[in-house]
Design an enzyme around this catalytic site. Sequence first.
Site, PDB file in Angstrom:
ATOM      1  N   LYS A 189      -3.256  -1.596  15.713  1.00 37.84           N
ATOM      2  CA  LYS A 189      -2.835  -0.728  16.820  1.00 37.84           C
ATOM      3  C   LYS A 189      -3.952  -0.579  17.841  1.00 37.84           C
ATOM      4  CE  LYS A 189       0.575   1.988  14.436  1.00 37.84           C
ATOM      5  NZ  LYS A 189       0.635   2.869  13.284  1.00 37.84           N
ATOM      6  N   GLU A 235       0.830  -1.215   0.000  1.00 43.57           N
ATOM      7  CA  GLU A 235       0.000   0.000   0.000  1.00 43.57           C
ATOM      8  C   GLU A 235       0.860   1.259   0.000  1.00 43.57           C
ATOM      9  OE1 GLU A 235      -1.514   1.829   3.461  1.00 43.57           O
ATOM     10  OE2 GLU A 235      -1.158   0.072   4.728  1.00 43.57           O
TER      11      GLU A 235
HETATM   12  N1  PSU Z   1      -3.240   1.641  10.848  1.00 47.44           N
HETATM   13  C1  PSU Z   1      -1.903   1.687  11.007  1.00 47.44           C
HETATM   14  N2  PSU Z   1      -1.153   2.288  10.066  1.00 47.44           N
HETATM   15  C2  PSU Z   1      -1.704   2.809   8.928  1.00 47.44           C
HETATM   16  C3  PSU Z   1      -3.110   2.730   8.752  1.00 47.44           C
HETATM   17  C4  PSU Z   1      -3.830   2.137   9.741  1.00 47.44           C
HETATM   18  O1  PSU Z   1      -1.393   1.222  12.021  1.00 47.44           O
HETATM   19  O2  PSU Z   1      -0.975   3.345   8.071  1.00 47.44           O
HETATM   20  C5  PSU Z   1      -3.717   3.276   7.498  1.00 47.44           C
HETATM   21  C6  PSU Z   1      -3.881   2.134   6.481  1.00 47.44           C
HETATM   22  O3  PSU Z   1      -3.726   2.644   5.170  1.00 47.44           O
HETATM   23  C7  PSU Z   1      -5.324   1.708   6.710  1.00 47.44           C
HETATM   24  C8  PSU Z   1      -5.979   3.039   7.012  1.00 47.44           C
HETATM   25  O4  PSU Z   1      -5.910   1.078   5.615  1.00 47.44           O
HETATM   26  O5  PSU Z   1      -5.030   3.742   7.784  1.00 47.44           O
HETATM   27  C9  PSU Z   1      -7.292   2.873   7.754  1.00 47.44           C
HETATM   28  O6  PSU Z   1      -7.929   4.097   7.859  1.00 47.44           O
HETATM   29  P1  PSU Z   1      -9.433   4.178   8.418  1.00 47.44           P
HETATM   30  O7  PSU Z   1      -9.348   3.814   9.871  1.00 47.44           O
HETATM   31  O8  PSU Z   1      -9.844   5.603   8.203  1.00 47.44           O
HETATM   32  O9  PSU Z   1     -10.246   3.214   7.634  1.00 47.44           O
END
Ligand code: PSU
Length: 313
Positions: free
Chosen positions: A165, A31
């Site tokens: 996390k 990604e």
């Molecule tokens: N969690 C992490 N590192 C990240 C992300 C999430 O520990 O970089 C990023 C990833 O790209 C994940 C996105 O797909 O955040 C999720 O965002 P949201 O919670 O808005 O769906």
Amino acid sequence: MPKVSATVNQLKLSPEVADAIADGRPVVALESTIIAHGMPYPSNLKTAKQVEEKIREHGAIPATVAILNGELVAGLNAEQLEQVANSTDFAKVSRRDLPAAITQKLNGATTVASTMFIASLAGISLFVTGGIGGVHRGAGQTMDVSADLLELAQTDVAVVCAGAKAILDIGLTLEHLETHGVPVLGVGSDDFPAFYTRSSDFRVDYRFDSPAAIARTLRHKWDLGLRGGVVIANPIPAKFEMDADTVKNAIDGALREAARQGVSGKEVTPFLLAEVEKVTAGASLDANVALVLNNAELGAQIAVEYSRISRGA
Ligand code: PSU
Ligand code: MN
């Protein structure tokens, strides 16, 4: 035959990635949100290159995914990688943003959800990242559930990560994955990892110790017609693990600050990640780099085995 969608004109594969997919050789998707928003320049570029190198060392072809001028690109060249790492116009692009990003010819960094979707369009089954999105704490009120979980429920791509996390509600995240039939496989541990640390308060149902057994499990799932993804939870190597109290304090502080500032919508995750990184400074960056490289190695090994069994070799 690779399941490249002939109707998706906007899908652009690098020649190397296209050839590997056509030949059934192992390919690993990566990604770009982690590059554009997850780490500062130039550490982000250096890490992105090291991750690609690690995947090659272990016999697979890396395919970093991003949206460039409205095209869904899998397999960035050096110049494109530099552009993603060192530009300010790469918005976070998730599943729902793709149609408008194409029309408006935007640049975008792909999340787990949109990278899975694009990987699947291209015919790539393995995807390596750091951490997945999940159910946010307080989701009972906010209904903030990452699109990553819905993508895992429906798109046939396996995601190697270091867990999730603890900015998230890890228990509810695992419940959501269970409800949607998404297997969660632990690697070398019975604990579901929490990104910076090898353990959370939760266990995995299945522990695996070899890439070959994981590859066979993926093959069984999709051969059965069980659609959707798989979470392959690979704990951070012990020597890079962070102190659990330090992480907890940083996350609690970040959550309080987000509430105080009224952060909402797609900004929640980037805000929390940035706050945690600000407080833990260098340590979290080092941990982040180490766990992604560790995931890259495992992802390549699984891709090699998966391609071997899928070709009947
Ligand atoms: N969690 C992490 N590192 C990240 C992300 C999430 O520990 O970089 C990023 C990833 O790209 C994940 C996105 O797909 O955040 C999720 O965002 P949201 O919670 O808005 O769906
Ligand atoms: Mn959200």
